[in-house]
Every structure is written in structure tokens, then in C-alpha cells.
Design a protein around this motif. Structure first.
Motif, PDB file in Angstrom:
ATOM      1  N   ASP A  44      14.761  44.842  33.340  1.00 23.86           N
ATOM      2  CA  ASP A  44      13.793  45.863  32.985  1.00 23.86           C
ATOM      3  C   ASP A  44      13.862  47.100  33.865  1.00 23.86           C
ATOM      4  O   ASP A  44      13.087  48.046  33.696  1.00 23.86           O
ATOM      5  N   GLY A  45      14.777  47.119  34.847  1.00 22.45           N
ATOM      6  CA  GLY A  45      14.935  48.268  35.719  1.00 22.45           C
ATOM      7  C   GLY A  45      14.109  48.217  36.984  1.00 22.45           C
ATOM      8  O   GLY A  45      14.276  49.051  37.874  1.00 22.45           O
ATOM      9  N   LYS A  46      13.222  47.235  37.099  1.00 23.26           N
ATOM     10  CA  LYS A  46      12.396  47.105  38.298  1.00 23.26           C
ATOM     11  C   LYS A  46      13.180  46.386  39.390  1.00 23.26           C
ATOM     12  O   LYS A  46      14.032  45.560  39.112  1.00 23.26           O
ATOM     13  N   GLU A  47      12.856  46.710  40.641  1.00 20.41           N
ATOM     14  CA  GLU A  47      13.590  46.139  41.764  1.00 20.41           C
ATOM     15  C   GLU A  47      13.316  44.647  41.890  1.00 20.41           C
ATOM     16  O   GLU A  47      12.166  44.201  41.837  1.00 20.41           O
ATOM     17  N   ASP A  48      14.406  43.874  42.037  1.00 24.51           N
ATOM     18  CA  ASP A  48      14.322  42.424  42.232  1.00 24.51           C
ATOM     19  C   ASP A  48      14.434  42.156  43.731  1.00 24.51           C
ATOM     20  O   ASP A  48      15.527  42.134  44.287  1.00 24.51           O
ATOM     21  N   SER A  49      13.295  41.962  44.391  1.00 23.78           N
ATOM     22  CA  SER A  49      13.278  41.856  45.847  1.00 23.78           C
ATOM     23  C   SER A  49      14.020  40.622  46.351  1.00 23.78           C
ATOM     24  O   SER A  49      14.664  40.659  47.398  1.00 23.78           O
ATOM     25  N   SER A  50      13.962  39.507  45.614  1.00 21.21           N
ATOM     26  CA  SER A  50      14.610  38.285  46.079  1.00 21.21           C
ATOM     27  C   SER A  50      16.125  38.452  46.140  1.00 21.21           C
ATOM     28  O   SER A  50      16.765  38.131  47.152  1.00 21.21           O
TER      29      SER A  50
END
Length: 368
Positions: A276-282
Motif C-alpha cells: 500500500d506504499g506505507k513504511e513497513d517498520s519490521s
């Protein structure tokens, strides 16, 4: 074990004859040599893996990857061995740190370079999935672009064809309605437009003639539409639209498997973001920590040498270097005198430090 110890001592860049006389120092330099060796080994694996993707698809890809990996690993190994062995433990802490600073900065750069190919291997499955999605989106975007360009190129012809199709649909609907009215008239169904008298009367004949004329017009419109569709089909085939199709899962997997280093490196960066374009912190933190791990591992030989205390081996090396400066018979006595004076000075300095600590402790006890 003796052969292994000698090998790691060689990796540490020590003078083995001197170290053999200093048993308390052997374990320390064994650890330093092992760290340098494994740093070079990881560099060789990383460089070979990166070069494999550069030449992937070539018959000699494996040969090039092994050859370059060995050269890269030996270069890093030699650099580590030289710089770690060149740190002078007989100098001050500031001097040692200044000697090690360029190596630490270089180690950070090398650690980043080494970690990247290994990160590509660790996240291989995720990278292939992201590449497949990227290729699919790129193919869809290409098809949409070609269609948009085609529609703009033949905008007038397409508008005329759509107008004719609208007329065809309207005429077909009218024919269907008139045929229903004709059936109502023949079978005697009373409506606002039918007489309600069963039979094939004048109204039915007139309506049938009207329907026949409308069907002739409908055939004419259909013929025009067929010619228009045929024209657009030929144009699409000529402009290459018909050859562009959505890639299948098998084709996407095949493209992902043969992707080059640049594409895989791009996909690894994209793993920091979700679909979705959001940052995947893991995932982002995992990639970051792996990079830090290899940077630390690359800096480890220098840190180990800096953290180690100055021992008998370092004093012996200093004595040998001093005697080497006064190598002639004439200056040999002068060299020995320099060594004795140096030792006396160090002893005096140690005594001064100890007396200072004792005096501070006594003053503190008096205050208490």
C-alpha cells in the motif's frame, strides 16, 4: 592445532618467532587473526554473490563469481591484516585512535558493500515477489499507455464509430419495440397504439413494412460498424497493441529469477514499504540491523586491536625495532642504552601513577 594457530597468527600479521616466546599473548592474537580471516571470508562470499548476478545467464557466470569473490576477499583480508598489524600499541591512546580512524571509516564503507549482496540473498523470496509485482504493474502501465496513445491518435475515427454504435443500439431497440407492437396487433392485444382486433389488418401490414425498412437501416449501420472494428483491429495490430498481453505467473517468476543486481537492489529498498506504499517498520529494521551487523563485524579487527592492552609482545617488538635502527656494531650499545632508558622511563612513569593514586586515596580517607 599448531598449523591452525600459525595460520591465524599469520592472519593477525604478527612476528611468529617473537610471539612464540610470549605464551600469554598467543590467545589474544589468535582471536585477532581469526576475526580478520572471517571478515575476508564474508567479503569473498559477498563479492562472489554480487558478481554472480552481474554475469547471470552467461555460461562462465560461476567462474567469474568465484574468481572475483576470491580477489575481493583477499583484498579485504590483506587490507585488514596490514592496518591492524600497523597499529602501534606502544604509542599513546590518541595516536592509536588516529591510526585506526581511516580504517574505521573505510570499514563502514566496506561493511555496507559487503552486507548488501548478503541481504539480497537473505530476502531472496521477498525480493522475487516484489519484482514480480513490479513487472506486472509495469506491463499494465505499458498497455494503458499504448491504449491511451492509440485512442488519442484515432480520436475522430473512434468518436464516429461510437456515434454509429449508439445509433445502432437505438435502432435495434426501436425494432424490438415495433415487433412487440406488431405481435399485439396480430393477436388482438389492446394497447394505446393497437386496435385490439385480432388478425392481420392494415395497421399490421404498415407496421411490418416500417420494421423491414428499419432492419435495412440496421444492416447498413452494422456493416459500417464492422468496417470500423476491422479498421481498428488492423491499426492495433500495426501499432503493436495486440502483441502486448498481461504476463502470466510463470512468466513473472521467470523474469524475477533472471533479474539483475540493480533490479534486485531496487526491490530490496522497496521492501521497506508495504504494497500500500506505507513504511513497513519490521522489514526496514531487519534490513537496517543486518547492515549494522556487517559494519560492526568489519570494524571488529580494529576494535579488538584497540581494546587489547599493551603486552610483552608489544614491548619485544619495540625492542627489536629499536635495535634494528642501531643495526651496526658501533651503534649496538647505543641501541641497548635507548631500550634501557625507555624501560627506566616507563618504570618511573608507572611509579608516579601509582604514587598519585595512593596520595588521592589517602586524601579522600582523611576527608571522610
Amino acid at each position: 592445532m599448531n598449523a591452525l594457530n600459525n595460520f591465524f597468527w599469520y592472519c593477525a600479521g604478527v612476528h611468529r618467532e617473537t610471539l612464540a616466546n610470549q605464551p600469554t599473548e598467543q590467545i589474544k592474537y589468535l582471536g585477532i587473526g581469526a576475526t580478520i580471516f572471517f571478515t575476508g571470508l564474508f567479503a569473498a562470499l559477498s563479492g562472489g554473490y554480487a558478481m554472480y548476478f552481474v554475469f547471470k545467464g552467461d555460461d562462465l557466470a560461476i567462474f567469474f563469481s568465484i574468481f572475483f569473490g576470491l580477489i575481493w576477499g583477499l583484498a579485504i583480508f590483506n587490507m585488514d591484516r596490514y592496518i591492524v598489524s600497523s597499529i602501534d600499541k606502544n604509542g599513546s591512546t590518541t595516536k592509536q585512535f588516529l591510526q585506526a580512524t581511516p580504517r574505521i571509516l573505510l570499514a563502514i564503507m566496506i561493511g555496507i558493500v559487503i552486507s548488501r549482496p548478503l541481504e539480497l540473498k537473505i530476502f531472496d523470496k521477498e525480493i522475487k515477489d516484489r519484482l514480480a509485482l513490479s513487472y506486472l504493474n509495469a506491463q499494465r502501465a505499458k498497455i494503458d499507455t499504448l491504449n491511451a496513445a492509440f485512442d488519442n491518435k484515432y480520436k475522430i475515427e473512434n468518436n464516429n464509430l461510437q456515434y454509429i454504435k449508439t445509433q445502432r443500439d437505438s435502432l435495434a431497440a426501436k425494432i424490438k419495440s415495433d415487433e412487440q407492437k406488431l405481435n399485439f396487433e396480430i393477436f388482438g392485444n389492446k394497447t394505446n397504439e393497437t386496435s385490439g382486433v385480432q388478425g392481420y389488418g392494415p395497421y399490421a401490414k404498415r407496421k411490418e413494412q416500417e420494421i423491414a425498412q428499419l432492419k435495412v437501416q440496421l444492416d447498413t449501420l452494422n456493416a459500417q460498424i464492422n468496417r470500423g472494428d476491422s479498421f481498428f483491429a488492423d491499426r492495433k495490430n500495426f501499432d503493436g497493441l495486440m502483441s502486448e498481453k498481461i504476463l502470466t505467473s510463470k512468466q513473472l517468476d521467470s523474469l524475477a529469477n533472471v533479474a539483475g543486481f540493480a533490479d534486485r537492489n531496487w526491490a530490496l529498498n522497496q521492501l521497506k514499504y508495504g504494497i500500500d506504499g506505507k513504511e513497513d517498520s519490521s522489514t526496514s529494521n531487519a534490513i537496517l540491523f543486518i547492515g549494522f551487523l556487517f559494519i560492526f563485524f568489519e570494524c571488529l579487527p580494529v576494535f579488538v586491536k584497540l581494546m587489547s592492552k599493551k603486552g610483552p609482545y608489544d614491548h619485544s617488538i619495540l625492542n627489536q625495532e629499536t635495535l634494528a635502527v642501531y643495526s651496526s656494531d658501533k651503534d649496538l650499545d647505543a641501541g641497548i642504552s635507548v631500550i634501557d632508558n625507555t624501560h627506566d622511563f616507563r618504570i618511573q612513569e608507572d611509579i608516579k601513577v601509582k604514587n598519585h593514586k595512593i596520595r588521592k586515596k589517602t586524601e579522600q580517607e582523611i576527608v571522610d
